[in-house]
Scaffold this active site. Sequence first.
Site, short mmCIF file in Angstrom:
data_model
loop_
_atom_site.label_atom_id
_atom_site.label_comp_id
_atom_site.label_asym_id
_atom_site.label_seq_id
_atom_site.Cartn_x
_atom_site.Cartn_y
_atom_site.Cartn_z
N ASP A 329 0.75 -1.54 0.12
CA ASP A 329 0.04 0.14 0.35
C ASP A 329 1.09 1.01 0.35
O ASP A 329 1.59 1.44 0.19
CB ASP A 329 -0.76 0.02 0.84
CG ASP A 329 -1.45 1.59 1.13
OD1 ASP A 329 -2.77 1.24 0.12
OD2 ASP A 329 -2.01 1.80 2.11
N ASP A 671 -2.01 -1.17 5.62
CA ASP A 671 -2.50 -0.85 7.56
C ASP A 671 -4.03 -0.34 6.65
O ASP A 671 -4.36 -0.43 8.02
CB ASP A 671 -1.30 0.67 7.81
CG ASP A 671 -1.99 1.40 6.73
OD1 ASP A 671 -2.87 1.33 5.66
OD2 ASP A 671 -1.58 2.62 6.58
N ASP A 675 -7.22 -3.28 3.12
CA ASP A 675 -5.93 -4.37 3.17
C ASP A 675 -6.49 -5.82 3.27
O ASP A 675 -5.22 -6.73 3.46
CB ASP A 675 -5.04 -3.81 3.36
CG ASP A 675 -4.00 -2.36 2.74
OD1 ASP A 675 -5.12 -2.23 1.55
OD2 ASP A 675 -3.96 -1.87 2.97
#
Length: 948
Positions: A329, A671, A675
Site C-alpha cells: 500500500d 494498514d 487491505d
Amino acid sequence: MEGKAWHQQDAGSVCEQLQTDVACGLSAEEAERRLAECGANELSEERKISPVAQFVGQFKDFMVLVLVAAVLISGLLGEYLDAVTILAIIVMNGILGFIQEYRAEKSLRALRQLASPMARVVRDGRMMMLPARELVPGDVIVLESGDRVPADVRFVETYSLHVEESALTGESVPVEKHHETVPDADVPLGDRRNMGFMGTMVTRGTGRGIVVRTGMETEMGKIAHLIQNTDAGTTPLQRRLEQLGKILIGVAVVLTVVVVLAGIMHGQPVYGMFLAGVSLAVAAIPEGLPAIVTIALALGVQRMIKRRAIVRKLPSVETLGCASVICSDKTGTLTQNKMTVTHLWQDGRLTEVTGTGYDPHGSFLQDGKPVDPRKSESLRRLLQIAVLCNNACLVAPEGYGGREQDGETDERERPESKGGRRRRKDKSDQAEITKEWTIQGDPTEGALAVLAAKAGVAGDALSVYEREKEFPFDSERKRMSVIARQGGKRLLLCKGAPDELLDRCTRLLWEGHVMPLTGTLRGKILTANEGMAKAALRVIGFAWRELKPGEDPGDADMAELQLTFAGLAGMIDPPRKEVRSAISLSRKAGIKTVMITGDHQATAAAIASQLGILPKNGLTVTGRELSAMSDAELEKRAEDIYVYARVSPEHKLRIVRALQKRGHVVAMTGDGVNDAPAIKAADIGIAMGTSGTDVAKEASSLVLSDDNYSTIVAAIEEGRGIYENIRKFIRYLLASNVGEILTMFLAMMMGMPLPLVPIQILWVNLVTDGLPAMALGVDQPEKELMQQKPRNARESIFARRLGWKIISRGTLIGLCTLAAFWIVLQENPDEAAHLVKAQTVAFATLVMAQLIHVFDCRSSRSIFHRNPLQNRYLVLAVLSSVLLLAGVLYIEPLQPIFKTVALDAAEWLLVLVFAAFPTFFFGIGSVLSGRRRARGGISGGTPLRRAA
C-alpha cells in the site's frame, strides 16, 4: 429494499425508493418493522468452530499422523520413553497451532469495533441519539466533524463536509462530499463523492444523509465477507514438511517389509524379524523434526522482534524467504501519511522547504542556500495567509517545553487551539496526549500550519490579527476566505485552487511590490502551477486584499474580488526516507515491489518513480482499467504492472491471486481495513503496527512495529536464514538416519548380527540428533544469502542437491559404521561379550560420525568453507553429546541399560578414523572440485554450491 447505484440517483429518487422523508425521517413503527426485516446494523461473523473442534483439528496434519504411528510402533517395541516423548511433541504442536488459529480469527471482531456505537437519527421529525446497530435503510442521519459514519449513506445535504476514507479507499487526504448526482455507474468508491461509508470519519463540516445499506450489505460488510471467504492457504514450509512426512513413511513401510521378508528367507524367527523391521521404521522417522522446526521458528521470531518485526504465525516465517513480490500500500506504508509542504513559489522563484511530517522544524532554501522567510515580504505574506486562513491545530507532543527568547514567549507555549495555532495538551486531557507532533483538523490545512510554524511567523500572525469572519471552502468555489482584523485594519485572506484564485486577482505581489497582474505574469504563475502538479504536488494558491473602512461583504463572491496574488504552495504525502534504499535491496534480492493504492494515478506514479518502484517501461493501471480486464488478461499482464491506482479491496484480491497464479510467492503489506482480505489471501500478510488498523493486524502473519519498509527486508533476510537452517538440520537428521538404517539393513541382509540394539537407536535419535540439530536452527546465515534470487516456492525440500548430500553422506556414514563393527567383530565372532564390544564400537562410530558431519551441514559447500567454531551453540551441543556418549560408555550402572562397554585408546582411534572419513572425504572432494573450476575460469557462488 436494496437499491442499485445509489450515487447515480438524485435525492428525490432515493427518498421515493426507500419511502422516507428528508425532514421527518422514518416513523418509529416503520423503523422497528425494517429492523426486524433487515436485521441489526452490525457485521456478522461466520459460524464459529468450537474450541474443542479447533484443537482436534490440529491433529489432522499428515506429519502428525506419521508421529502417531511412531507412538504405536514405539509402544510395540516396549520403548515407552520414546512413545511418551513423541506424544508430548504432538500435544505441544497441537497447542501451539490452536493458539495461533484462535488469535488469527479475531479479524472480524476487530472489524466490528469500527462501527459507530451511536448515531444522530431523525425519526418522527425529531432528532435523537440511537445505537448505530438500530439503524435501518431509509433512516435519515446527521453527521458532524468527529463523527464516524455509522452505515452506508447517500448524502442529501452537505456543508463543507469532508470525510477521511483512507482506511477504506487508500485516499491520502479527506474527501470533500457533496449531494449532487454522480452519473457514471462504473466509478471507484473514492470518487463517489455523494456517498458516505460505514467506518469512515468526518473531519470537517456537517451533512445529512439517508441510510441506504446496513450491516453486511455495506462496503465494510463486503470486506468482512471477503475475510470470511478468503482461504489463508498453506505455507511453503507446511507443504514441504508434509511432502517429507510422506517420503519418510513410505521409506519406513518399504524397509519394514523388505527386512522382514529377507530375514524370514534367511531362516530368522518371524517375530524377531518383525521387531527388527519395526525398529528400522522408527529410525527412519525423525520424530524430533517438528519440535526442532518449531524451536527454530520460535528462535527466529525472537530475532525478528529485535529487528522490529512481530510474527503472529510461526510457519509463515520462512515464507518470507521465498517471497518474490511485495504488494505494498502507498499511504502510510511507502509514505508517511502526513501531508507536507515541500515547495513554495513566489517572486518567480521556487523555494524548497525541508523537514518531514508534522515536526515544525525545517529550512527554507533558494538555489540550495538557506533564506529567512521573515525577511522576504512575499514569503512572509504567503505564510501569514497560510496560518490565518486555516482551521487546523498543531499539537505538541507530551512534555514538550517552550523557551524564552528575546523577551518573547516561544510560540510552542501558546495554548490557543484555533486557526492553526500550536497547542500544548493539558495534563488532564490524557486521551489526546501524543508522543510526537500531530495535527487536529484537515491534513492540508495542518500542513500549512506546520509550514508557518517552521518559518516562525505563526505566533506573530496569530497574536496580531483577530479573525472576524469566515467564508468556508466549498467544491464550487474551490476557495476559502477569512476576514482578519488588526486594530482598524481589516484584510480579506484567501486560499484555494490556483486557476480559480487567479480569476479573482488583478494584482500581484512581486519582490515586495504590488504590481498589475499582466498576461505574462499570469502565464508564469500557471506554468509554475503546472510544474508542481506534474511533480504530483497538491498546489494551493494564496491571495489577499485590504478591505475598505466600513466594508462588510455579504457573501464570498462579493468579498473575493480584486485580490492580490501572493504565491503558491506545493504539498505531498512524502515517501519515507528509508524506503528507497529498502526497495533497492529488495530488487538485488530478486524481489519485485508493486504499489497498490487508492490514490490518483498521477500521484501514485510519481511516488513510485521517486522510490525506484516504477521502471522506465513499467506499467501503471487504474481500478477502472483493472475492472475491464478478465482474470486471464490480468494474469498475463501482471508481470509488467508496477503500480495499481484507485483500486478497491476486490481489486487487491484479484492482483494477489493473479500474481500467485504466475507462480509468485506474494507478500501483501497494508494498514487499512481495505487491505485485510488481500493480506489474508497473500502467502504472507504484513501489517503496519503503528498506523495499521486492528483489522489489518489480525488478518496478517507479520506486523511491523515501526511501520518501516526496511524492516520487511530485514524480515526477508531472517526468513531466508530460517529456511536454510531448517534445510541444514533436515540434512543432518536424515543423513544421520540414513546412516543408522543402512548400518542395520546391510547387516541383516548379509546375515550379520545387528550392529545396534533398539535402545542405542533411541539414544541416538533423542540425544545425538536433537541437540546439534537445535543448534543448527540458530546458525548464522551465509554471506551471499541476500544476493540470491528467491527460491522457487514449488521446489522440493530436497532441491539444490540436498537429496544427494543426504544419501551420499548417510551412505558413507553407514558403511563406515558397519566397517568398524565388522573389524571388531572379526576378532572373536562367536563370543557374546565381544559382540557387545563390536556393537559399542559401531554405536560410538555412528555417534561421532554424526557429530563431525553436523559441522559440514553448516555450509552449502563443505566443512572447510566456514569457521567450525563460529556457532558457539553448536560447539556446546556437540561437546554435550560427546560427554553424554562418554557417560553411556563409562558409567557402569548405565552400561547394562544401553548394552555398552568401555573402549580403550586403540578402539577409540578406530572409531575416530571411520567417523571422520565421510565428512573429510567429501570436503576434500569439494575443495579440489572448486580449484578445478577456478582454473577453468569458472567462479562465483553457483558452481561452488553444486560441488560435492
